[in-house]
Design a protein around this motif. Structure first.
Motif, PDB file in Angstrom:
ATOM      1  N   GLY A 306       0.805  -1.217   0.000  1.00 49.49           N
ATOM      2  CA  GLY A 306       0.000   0.000   0.000  1.00 49.49           C
ATOM      3  C   GLY A 306       0.834   1.261   0.000  1.00 49.49           C
ATOM      4  O   GLY A 306       0.530   2.232   0.701  1.00 49.49           O
ATOM      5  N   ILE A 307       1.886   1.262  -0.805  1.00 47.96           N
ATOM      6  CA  ILE A 307       2.835   2.376  -0.838  1.00 47.96           C
ATOM      7  C   ILE A 307       2.689   3.153  -2.138  1.00 47.96           C
ATOM      8  O   ILE A 307       2.617   2.568  -3.224  1.00 47.96           O
ATOM      9  N   THR A 308       2.644   4.460  -2.019  1.00 47.38           N
ATOM     10  CA  THR A 308       2.599   5.360  -3.171  1.00 47.38           C
ATOM     11  C   THR A 308       4.020   5.604  -3.676  1.00 47.38           C
ATOM     12  O   THR A 308       4.920   5.908  -2.889  1.00 47.38           O
ATOM     13  N   LEU A 309       4.219   5.489  -4.975  1.00 49.98           N
ATOM     14  CA  LEU A 309       5.524   5.725  -5.591  1.00 49.98           C
ATOM     15  C   LEU A 309       5.580   7.151  -6.116  1.00 49.98           C
ATOM     16  O   LEU A 309       4.755   7.557  -6.943  1.00 49.98           O
ATOM     17  N   MET A 310       6.537   7.914  -5.637  1.00 54.51           N
ATOM     18  CA  MET A 310       6.728   9.290  -6.079  1.00 54.51           C
ATOM     19  C   MET A 310       7.903   9.368  -7.036  1.00 54.51           C
ATOM     20  O   MET A 310       8.954   8.758  -6.808  1.00 54.51           O
ATOM     21  N   LEU A 311       7.720  10.135  -8.123  1.00 54.73           N
ATOM     22  CA  LEU A 311       8.766  10.343  -9.131  1.00 54.73           C
ATOM     23  C   LEU A 311       9.031  11.822  -9.261  1.00 54.73           C
ATOM     24  O   LEU A 311       8.128  12.648  -9.124  1.00 54.73           O
ATOM     25  N   GLU A 312      10.275  12.180  -9.587  1.00 56.65           N
ATOM     26  CA  GLU A 312      10.639  13.584  -9.766  1.00 56.65           C
ATOM     27  C   GLU A 312      11.441  13.770 -11.046  1.00 56.65           C
ATOM     28  O   GLU A 312      12.578  14.249 -11.030  1.00 56.65           O
ATOM     29  N   PRO A 313      10.880  13.405 -12.209  1.00 55.72           N
ATOM     30  CA  PRO A 313      11.622  13.590 -13.458  1.00 55.72           C
ATOM     31  C   PRO A 313      11.714  15.065 -13.845  1.00 55.72           C
ATOM     32  O   PRO A 313      10.796  15.847 -13.581  1.00 55.72           O
ATOM     33  N   GLY A 314      12.814  15.420 -14.457  1.00 58.66           N
ATOM     34  CA  GLY A 314      12.973  16.769 -15.000  1.00 58.66           C
ATOM     35  C   GLY A 314      13.180  16.684 -16.501  1.00 58.66           C
ATOM     36  O   GLY A 314      12.301  16.994 -17.298  1.00 58.66           O
ATOM     37  N   ARG A 315      14.350  16.231 -16.902  1.00 61.84           N
ATOM     38  CA  ARG A 315      14.697  16.106 -18.320  1.00 61.84           C
ATOM     39  C   ARG A 315      13.653  15.269 -19.078  1.00 61.84           C
ATOM     40  O   ARG A 315      13.269  15.604 -20.191  1.00 61.84           O
TER      41      ARG A 315
END
Length: 455
Positions: A306-315
């Motif tokens: 039950g874990i939310t996956l966070m992403l921080e893409p830029g390029r």
């Protein structure tokens, strides 16, 4: 001079960019601004964001995609995030102020970076931002501020030190255990929401392996009564600038003689301009990987916990979303190739920051339109400054026609980190403006981006 053995590296074709080049708009803008400029294509940003979200949905994983603001300062990207309900990753008070001003809610902002300034932490607390804490001292500082302004708990991720790396960022094992105890004792002052990491480079398996470790850490943190329901794996999703065959041929052929003054770059110093798995497909590959020490793919681990996956893409969110335009203002011949001088500097094409070279071929835009045909005229590209090393392109780029004064050079796909990471008003040259382009193919519209440069 005619004839060239210099290898080409054509960028992957992009229909929207080609339409802008053929429209005549760029010549008009070059005349209007009297200097270099960047044009931005927000529709590509929207499409890239949608692709990352689709990859999460296909895997059945709860996820949040946040734009890494450091990749490009333009306001339009933050405006698109606000419109789409996406997050933004910031690392300074200025970035936080800009993000809030352009409509993104505090709850959708992640604050990262080491040893954050007290004012940045105060505003992040008041706005309900999620704060990726980098050290025990920073955690103590944040909890002290939260206790003094008890309007809401401090929302915290603990940034992990990648195992086996000599990074200056993150908590090691002992610090992590102590931080969890500290958060448990703090009670309602803090909401410890999970863990974060950021890896350099573009290898996918290390991201899956470390994400698997963070899933285990979340389960352990819950035993202390902490929510620990999300992990952030940062960015580092590669962009595929060039076709595989073109990239292989370029690497096989290029040698010091193909660069002005025999310039030699560090071994392995070029960005990997071809990637067989890029963007949202790279995320799919990470989710499908079984992390070391686990018997199930990462996507299954996240769902089961039950874990939310966070992403921080830029390029990767900025792939094909903009280009940089210089005007040729001087041409001379030197040692069998032409030396061009353009109306800006290499500070507006930031790969030089890494003692490297931005390699995708610029398009030669003549008054008659984009030059076409086989490569026949090699030219390096210098900036309009007094510095010998101010080279926009050390490479003797093979052009299909001899560049002339007044022609434009359009460097493709520069929105991700290239445009403004290293920009400077050196020589009192104005910073190149950013132009947002939209509208129909036969009549594109434009406006100046609403980002207010710092003074």
């Amino acid at each position: 001079m005619t004839g060239t053995s210099a290898p080409a590296l054509p960028a992957r074709p992009d229909r929207r960019t080609a339409q802008v080049l053929a429209s005549g708009l760029l010549q008009e803008l070059s005349h209007a601004f009297g200097g270099p400029f960047h044009f931005l294509l927000p529709e590509h940003f929207d499409a890239n964001l949608a692709a990352f979200r689709a990859a999460l949905a296909e895997a059945g994983v709860a996820g949040e995609v946040s734009y890494a603001k450091k990749a490009n300062k333009a306001a339009v990207w933050v405006e698109r995030c606000a419109a789409a309900g996406a997050g933004v990753d910031v690392s300074s008070a200025g970035e936080l102020r800009e993000t809030l001003a352009h409509g993104v809610r505090g709850a959708d902002i992640t604050v990262t970076g080491p040893a954050k300034h007290a004012q940045l932490l105060r505003v992040a607390l008041l706005q309900g931002c999620l704060i990726a804490v980098d050290s025990p001292g920073e955690l103590d500082h944040l909890l002290t501020l939260a206790a003094q302004a008890p309007r809401r708990p401090a929302r915290v991720l603990l940034r992990r030190l990648p195992p086996g790396q000599h990074s200056r960022f993150g908590f090691d094992d002992a610090e992590t255990a102590a931080a969890l105890r500290r958060c448990a004792r703090a009670g309602e002052t803090v909401r410890m929401e999970g863990f974060a990491f950021h890896l350099s480079g573009y290898a996918l398996r290390p991201r899956a392996d470390l994400a698997g470790q963070l899933v285990t850490l979340c389960r352990q943190a819950r035993e202390s009564g902490l929510p620990a329901d999300r992990i952030s794996i940062g960015g580092g999703f590669p962009v595929d600038y060039a076709a595989a065959a073109d990239w292989r041929a370029f690497l096989a052929r290029q040698r010091p003689g193909h660069y002005h003054a025999g310039k030699v770059f560090p071994a392995g110093g070029f960005y990997p301009y071809h990637s067989p798995v890029a963007g949202a497909d790279a995320l799919r590959a990470v989710l499908a990987t079984t992390p070391a020490g686990h018997g199930r793919p990462l996507a299954r681990l996240l769902r089961d916990a039950g874990i939310t996956l966070m992403l921080e893409p830029g390029r990767a969110l900025l792939d094909r979303a903009g280009a940089t335009v210089f005007r040729v203002q001087g041409v001379k011949d030197r040692d069998g190739h032409a030396v061009l001088t353009v109306d800006g500097s290499s500070l507006s094409l930031s790969e030089q920051w890494f003692n490297s070279e931005y390699l995708p071929d610029p398009v030669l835009l003549t008054p008659a339109g984009p030059a076409t045909g086989p490569p026949a005229h090699a030219a390096c590209v210098g900036g309009a400054t007094c510095l010998e090393d101010d080279m926009v392109s050390w490479r003797k780029v093979p052009f299909p026609a001899r560049p002339a004064v007044g022609d434009l050079l359009v460097y493709p796909n520069t929105a991700g980190y290239q445009m403004d990471s290293n920009e400077s008003p050196f020589h009192d040259l104005p910073l190149p403006p950013k132009v947002v382009v939209d509208g129909p193919a036969d009549h594109p519209r434009w406006r100046l981006d609403r980002h207010a440069p710092a003074h």
